[in-house]
Each structure stands twice: as structure tokens, then as C-alpha cells.
Design an enzyme around this catalytic site. Structure first.
Site, PDB file in Angstrom:
ATOM      1  N   ASP A   1       0.832  -1.204   0.000  1.00 12.35           N
ATOM      2  CA  ASP A   1       0.000   0.000   0.000  1.00 12.35           C
ATOM      3  C   ASP A   1       0.871   1.260   0.000  1.00 12.35           C
ATOM      4  OD1 ASP A   1      -2.985   0.997   0.678  1.00 12.35           O
ATOM      5  OD2 ASP A   1      -1.544   2.227   1.766  1.00 12.35           O
ATOM      6  N   ILE A   2       0.607   2.164  -0.942  1.00 10.54           N
ATOM      7  CA  ILE A   2       1.423   3.371  -1.087  1.00 10.54           C
ATOM      8  C   ILE A   2       1.296   4.264   0.143  1.00 10.54           C
ATOM      9  CG2 ILE A   2       1.713   5.499  -2.424  1.00 10.54           C
ATOM     10  CD1 ILE A   2       0.858   3.889  -4.907  1.00 10.54           C
TER      11      ILE A   2
END
Length: 286
Positions: free
Chosen positions: A241-242
């Protein structure tokens, strides 16, 4: 009206802050309340949850519940807002970790679920590879075009409705062609009984990953987010997840995003509450 007291800490004002990020949610911060769309035995119910207590002594009024659905609705609300989870124990777990400061800043933040597992999975698909603002805009268009409103709250369109749509109808809302196919495909799986969300909740994280990953458009990130916000599983950490990567970059004062190997090393001491580590890291940059 139902009244509920739970053990603190539980900061409902921080819950409302996060829920208010989604324009579909009927949040009233001034009155400390939110209206919750529930489908109980196929019946749409608009429950309203209002906080009357404090973080240390949480109390709630719940209105809009009527027999014969009241008992099931209360059970569902308890699961959504995780009123049964002892946050004090979780907070204590992180006091000797690198996340101590974040957990102190967001003290009493519970893991609040999306209001329905089916809509959670659709939302995960819609949000893939989009910035949060446009993801919410796209989801709002989707729900307000094909869903329905009941007593001031929006309900996601049922699987049967989405299964009957064409790709072009979703593309008109600015869905990509591929994302349109994914959403319609998942709706068909649910409408035709091959994807049963009531049965998913009885399976292990690993079994759910194995079942959902076979669906077109569903990868590990999607399943991990679904496990956290659809089912409330406590030990998930979406490494790819960024947002989490950016939060870790900020936390550790890195000049670049951390590598997967570094993240796996960081998170070792955060188990068995990795979902809470994820939530608080997201909160630290929201």
C-alpha cells in the site's frame, strides 16, 4: 432508542473524522453522530449512532432500530464499530514500539469497518490505483447512480442490479473498461450465489485470500483491505500500500520509500495487531 456503554478508550470523534472522508457517509460532527445503512434480512435500515460519552467512558444512543430486526442490527453495529474489542490492550502493545507516538496521538481510535462486506469489496476494486479524492468521487457517482437512498443514507446497489449493467454504463461514470468488468464480474459472482459473504466470515484469513484471489481484478492488496475493513481481521498489513509506505517513510525519516524487506522487519513487533498498525499509519498522514 437503545443505549450502550462500552469500556474505554474509544474516541468516536476520531471515528467521525475518518468516516467524514467518504462523501457517501452521513456524518454530523457537531452532534457527534453518523447514520449507518444496514441490510438486515434484505430489509434496508437507517440506524443512527450518537456519541454521548467521552473517550474514557464511551456511551452511545442508537436510534432507527425496530423489531423484528433490532437484535441483528445491534449485533451488526457492534461488529462495524468494533465495540467489543478492548483497545486498552492494543494501545499497551504498541507502547514499546516505533509506533508509540502515533498511537498516543490517535489514542482510542478503533478499527471501524465499512458498513457492508459486499460494498467493501466493490469499494476496494473501485479505489485501486486511484488517489483517494478521485476514488471517493468515483464511488459516490457509482452509488448515487445505481444505488438507493433510505431516510437520508445511501445504500450500495445490490449485486443483481450491478450484474445487469454493461461496461459502457460504468465507463460513462469514468470507470476504466477493465475496472468496469471487474465490478460487474464480482456482482455476478454474488448474485449467482458463488460468492457468499456470510460464509466468508467463518473462514480463516488464508482461506479467504485463496477464495477471493481467483476473482478477476482481485489481488493481495484488495483482499488485505477487505479483511481489515470488510471483516475486521486484526492482523493484516498491506505491505504494497502506497499510503503505508509513505507513512513509514515519514515515521523513519527516510529519503525514499522503504523496501519490502525493510517493511517486513519493521512490522515484526507489531503482530498480532498489524491491522491496527496499518490503520494508525494511515491516520498519521491523512
Amino acid at each position: 432508542m437503545e443505549k450502550l456503554q462500552i469500556k474505554g478508550p474509544y474516541n468516536f470523534d476520531l471515528v467521525l473524522d475518518r468516516l467524514s472522508l467518504d462523501p457517501l457517509n452521513a456524518v454530523d460532527k457537531l452532534n457527534r453522530s453518523v447514520k449507518v445503512p444496514l441490510l438486515i434480512d434484505g430489509q434496508p435500515i437507517a440506524a443512527e449512532v450518537t456519541a454521548t460519552g467521552t473517550t474514557e467512558k464511551p456511551e452511545f444512543n442508537i436510534s432507527g432500530l425496530e423489531d423484528p430486526y433490532k437484535k441483528k442490527a445491534m449485533k451488526r453495529l457492534t461488529h462495524i464499530f468494533q465495540w467489543h474489542v478492548p483497545l486498552e490492550k492494543i494501545h499497551a502493545h504498541f507502547q514499546n514500539t516505533a509506533l508509540k507516538k502515533i498511537f498516543d496521538e490517535h489514542y482510542g481510535t478503533p478499527l471501524v469497518l465499512d458498513f457492508d462486506p459486499y460494498s467493501c469489496l466493490l469499494k476496494c476494486i473501485i479505489h485501486q490505483q486511484l488517489n483517494l479524492a478521485f476514488a471517493h468521487t468515483l464511488t459516490e457517482r457509482f452509488v448515487k447512480t445505481f444505488g438507493f437512498q433510505e431516510k437520508g443514507v445511501w445504500f450500495y446497489p445490490p449485486p443483481e442490479k450491478i450484474a445487469s449493467l454493461t461496461v459502457e454504463q460504468l465507463r460513462q461514470l469514468q470507470f476504466s473498461g477493465r475496472k468496469s468488468e471487474y465490478v460487474i464480474g464480482i456482482a455476478k459472482e454474488a448474485a449467482e450465489g458463488r460468492l457468499r459473504f456470510d460464509e466468508l466470515d467463518m473462514k480463516s484469513d488464508e482461506e479467504i485470500m485463496e477464495e477471493l484471489i481467483r476473482l478477476r481484478g482481485v489481488g493481495p492488496w484488495t483482499v488485505q483491505n477487505f479483511l481489515i475493513f470488510g471483516l475486521g481481521r486484526p492482523n493484516q498489513f498491506p505491505t504494497a500500500d502506497i499510503g503505508i509506505q509513505n507513512a513509514l517513510k515519514k515515521l523513519y525519516n527516510l529519503e525514499r520509500k522503504p523496501t519490502i524487506e525493510e517493511i517486513n522487519e519493521y512490522k515484526k513487533s507489531w503482530a498480532p495487531y498489524l491491522s491496527y498498525a496499518s490503520l494508525y499509519l494511515w491516520r498519521s498522514i491523512e
